[in-house]
Design an enzyme around this catalytic site. Sequence first.
Site, PDB file in Angstrom:
ATOM      1  N   THR A 124      -4.832   0.733  -8.724  1.00  0.00           N
ATOM      2  CA  THR A 124      -3.555   1.418  -7.693  1.00  0.00           C
ATOM      3  C   THR A 124      -3.033   2.422  -8.709  1.00  0.00           C
ATOM      4  O   THR A 124      -2.454   1.580  -9.679  1.00  0.00           O
ATOM      5  CB  THR A 124      -3.316   1.382  -6.774  1.00  0.00           C
TER       6      THR A 124
ATOM      7  N   TYR B 132       3.414  -2.718  -2.364  1.00  0.00           N
ATOM      8  CA  TYR B 132       2.456  -2.882  -2.504  1.00  0.00           C
ATOM      9  C   TYR B 132       1.981  -2.193  -4.163  1.00  0.00           C
ATOM     10  O   TYR B 132       1.243  -3.040  -4.418  1.00  0.00           O
ATOM     11  CB  TYR B 132       1.589  -1.390  -1.740  1.00  0.00           C
TER      12      TYR B 132
END
Length: 332
Positions: free
Chosen positions: A119, A143
């Site tokens: 990501t 995350y």
Amino acid sequence: MSAVKVLVTGGAGYIGSVTSKLLSRAGYEVTIFDNLSTGHRELARYGELVVGDLMNAEDVEKLFAGRNFDAVVHFAALSLVGDSVKIPLWYYRHNLLGALNLLDVMHKHNVRNIVFSSTAATYGEPEGTPIVETHAKRPISPYGRSKMCIEWMLEDTSRALDIRYAALRYFNAAGADPEGECGEWHVPESHLIPNLLRTATGLEPVFRIFGSDYPTPDGTCIRDYIHVQDLASAHKLAIDYLLAGGAPQSMNLGSATGTSVRRMYDIACAVSGRKIPLEEYERRAGDPAVLVASRGKAEKLLGWKPQFENPEAMIRDAWNFYEKNGFAPKIR
């Protein structure tokens, strides 16, 4: 010549299902591994579906026993930034233990190639626009930090055990399989395009824009949207890169320009043929004006050239997916 055998973890989810279809159509032999906690059997149409959990080492060992994979594409993870802030230990446990079990069994069974769905959240607050791979990695959410930890895990594993990896960093997957078979189906839904379309169909009362006074052309945030079909093609190219002996790499998949929230709203109104109810609110704390990533490295190393860059195509394909499958009314 036998088909390349690829394991897709999280292949019953959004990006995983579209990637599985693209790989299958390209002649790869696909095995999908998913615990169906957020994925759906209906989306696992292209490949053998094996239901199991990466957090259970016995499930992973059973998956690899008797199968000779040439490469792994690893999507399976918890991925909601807000939830990760509320329940960080669960995110670390799920994402890190899953990756650890996977790499451990890969090493045991001599599987040497892995494409990791990372990501752009690994960068945190951007130090420049567009974001390039040399920028500092300062993730600000559990995350993003869990994904960064997995990239470090891949680096260490690669040096010690000769497992080659390609870590692909991107922000917002958008759209759906152009044929309308696989697409975005989350419960609950938190992403921009599905929520625009849910509001267009009356499943939500109003679409909310948070901040209309940013230093951007129309005052709303600019974000990096990549068509899910283009993301799938990048993962395929990364498999090919590794199988050809490519060195371990981390690289961005970005638009380099981005699209504003208001522009996406206008397109959704045009595609749906409906005036979507809209309300404007103050900015949310911590939302940067612009978040976009470069794609120069992926273009150079993988030959990746997106084919669906127009945001109209992203929203049109998403709308087609919902209309064709009737999934939108099921999303609660």
